[in-house]
Scaffold this active site. Sequence first.
Site, short mmCIF file in Angstrom:
data_model
loop_
_atom_site.label_atom_id
_atom_site.label_comp_id
_atom_site.label_asym_id
_atom_site.label_seq_id
_atom_site.Cartn_x
_atom_site.Cartn_y
_atom_site.Cartn_z
N LYS A 22 55.62 40.37 49.36
CA LYS A 22 57.07 40.68 49.89
C LYS A 22 57.25 42.16 49.87
CE LYS A 22 61.37 39.91 48.31
NZ LYS A 22 62.11 41.23 48.15
N ASN A 23 57.24 42.54 48.39
CA ASN A 23 57.78 43.86 47.92
C ASN A 23 56.58 45.01 48.23
OD1 ASN A 23 60.08 42.67 47.34
ND2 ASN A 23 59.88 42.61 45.13
N CYS A 116 70.30 41.19 48.29
CA CYS A 116 71.05 39.94 47.29
C CYS A 116 71.96 40.94 46.33
CB CYS A 116 69.79 39.43 46.39
SG CYS A 116 68.65 38.27 47.40
N ARG A 121 73.61 47.81 43.30
CA ARG A 121 72.33 48.43 44.05
C ARG A 121 72.74 49.53 44.72
NH1 ARG A 121 68.69 43.54 46.08
NH2 ARG A 121 67.24 45.08 45.11
N ASP A 306 62.19 40.25 38.56
CA ASP A 306 61.90 39.14 39.49
C ASP A 306 61.65 37.75 39.00
OD1 ASP A 306 60.99 41.48 42.04
OD2 ASP A 306 62.95 41.08 41.28
N ARG A 398 63.91 34.53 52.12
CA ARG A 398 63.73 35.89 52.15
C ARG A 398 62.43 36.32 51.68
NH1 ARG A 398 69.38 38.98 51.03
NH2 ARG A 398 67.98 40.61 51.85
C1 EPZ Z 1 62.69 46.68 44.13
O1 EPZ Z 1 64.22 46.69 44.32
C2 EPZ Z 1 62.44 45.20 44.58
N1 EPZ Z 1 62.66 44.89 45.99
C3 EPZ Z 1 63.01 44.18 43.69
O2 EPZ Z 1 62.83 42.69 44.21
C4 EPZ Z 1 63.02 44.34 42.11
O3 EPZ Z 1 63.85 43.51 41.66
C5 EPZ Z 1 63.16 45.88 42.01
O4 EPZ Z 1 62.49 46.89 42.78
C6 EPZ Z 1 62.74 46.03 40.42
O5 EPZ Z 1 61.33 45.79 40.39
C7 EPZ Z 1 61.83 45.44 46.96
O6 EPZ Z 1 60.67 46.06 46.41
C8 EPZ Z 1 62.05 45.28 48.33
P1 EPZ Z 1 65.24 49.82 41.89
P2 EPZ Z 1 64.93 48.36 44.09
O7 EPZ Z 1 65.15 50.70 42.68
O8 EPZ Z 1 63.90 49.17 44.78
C9 EPZ Z 1 69.11 50.90 39.95
C10 EPZ Z 1 63.18 40.69 44.65
O9 EPZ Z 1 63.61 39.59 44.15
N2 EPZ Z 1 69.02 51.95 41.03
O10 EPZ Z 1 63.80 49.82 40.93
O11 EPZ Z 1 66.08 48.10 44.80
C11 EPZ Z 1 69.45 49.47 40.48
O12 EPZ Z 1 70.74 49.36 40.68
C12 EPZ Z 1 63.92 42.03 44.62
O13 EPZ Z 1 62.03 40.67 45.35
C13 EPZ Z 1 70.25 52.95 40.96
O14 EPZ Z 1 70.99 52.98 40.07
O15 EPZ Z 1 64.92 48.26 42.62
C14 EPZ Z 1 68.90 48.64 39.42
O16 EPZ Z 1 69.73 48.42 38.74
C15 EPZ Z 1 65.09 41.88 44.11
N3 EPZ Z 1 70.16 53.90 42.02
C16 EPZ Z 1 67.68 49.68 38.92
O17 EPZ Z 1 68.06 51.02 39.46
C17 EPZ Z 1 69.29 53.99 43.06
O18 EPZ Z 1 69.34 54.80 43.77
C18 EPZ Z 1 66.31 49.11 39.61
O19 EPZ Z 1 66.38 49.37 40.79
C19 EPZ Z 1 68.24 53.04 43.19
C20 EPZ Z 1 68.09 52.01 42.00
#
Ligand code: EPZ
Length: 417
Positions: A22-23, A116, A121, A306, A398
Amino acid sequence: MSRLIINGLKRLNGSAKVQGSKNSSLPILSAAVLCRGESIIHNCPDLSDVRASINILRFIGCKVSFSGGTLVCDSSSIRSCYIPDLLMREMRSSILFLGALLGRLGKAEMCLPGGCEIGTRPIDLHLKALEELGVEIRDDHGVFHCTAPNGLCGGKIALSFPSVGATENAMICACLAEGTTVISNAAREPEIVDLADFLNSCGANVYGAGDDTIMIDGVSRLHGAVHTIIPDRIAAATWMSCAAVTSGRVILCDVIPAHLAAVTALFENCGCTVTSSGNTMSVNCPYRLAAPGVVRTMPYPGFPTDAQAPIMSMAAVSKGTSLFIENIFENRYHHVNGLLRMGANIKVEGRAAVIQGVPLLHGAQVSAHDLRGAAALITAGLAAEGVTAISGLQYLDRGYEDPEEVLSELGADVKRV
Ligand code: EPZ
């Protein structure tokens, strides 16, 4: 509202094919917008998040067909730089269309994404990265009007956190920027590498994906490509958890064992025997698991956030005490309430959770509040005595393709009603 009904304590045995990631598919579908032509994406999982991406692609003018795991996207003519709220709110990764539309059209208009509820986020890192490429962003009551008045130009992007999405957005946008972009403290997840492979097959110049510094030499245009999505390492970890809580013996096909190194190490600590050859992994699990001990979620190649939820269900029935620390998201323990209703012994304090393993869980009526929390409840239902009814399947759908089919094939007594 449909529910999953699980009659627990059935030992899982047999083999299962792991779905496409998915990711990986979601950023690649956004990146297809950059291409002036047709892209063919194989091994694309049929998920509600993928369907949401298809709706966005069609809205902005792409011609998309999707059947039998193969998605064909013709993005020769893009007619809109605007994505309506309804489509944006479907999922988190709709924000990746921002970098794609800016790369292709030099402008984009959209609101904050959905996704989610596992934390606030924010998208500050995405926006800051795009500004480094010459993007100007005006926030008009939650609608972002983005333009590149002097065109997109390569820049230096230093991410304060290795955000997966921000890395992907920057990579996608930088491909069509003038000059070279360097992303430091980039995310290193396998899905980043898969995205880079797709972009390079479209004619981009992306170097260093998988490492913490990625360099992109911008080009003037990209053509379509044929690409096969990598296997979903989190789906694989989920099925491994289901095997572990039922003392099962499961063979997973179409996996990349190297993507699961941190997960495999945990299963071995719990007494499971994990052997892999080529793109197959077999997991033989003991009658009773040893507790996983301390589990800290970290950016890749550390233990994946995850997988935290389904593996907490393993800890809930293991022998001993475990401490989970969720370092990535600030609110990713929604599944604990459901596990407590099933007899688990868990105490949550902020980002930490202490789990005292119990010999047996009992079935209950529980509801999922996010995608991986749903996976945790399924894992617990398989381990529980009696019947568990799980609602909130819109979250499960999802990220998992036909989960009840996969589990039934492995011998679980599960049906969707
Ligand atoms: C991706 O989400 C994945 N989703 C998530 O999988 C996964 O948990 C996550 O990466 C971490 O590996 C997809 O790829 C579609 P991040 P993403 O930006 O990109 C903070 C699942 O269950 N952050 O690495 O949203 C954020 O709040 C999903 O398959 C900021 O503060 O994750 C979080 O605390 C859930 N500002 C941390 O960084 C930003 O601009 C990691 O987020 C962006 C992120």
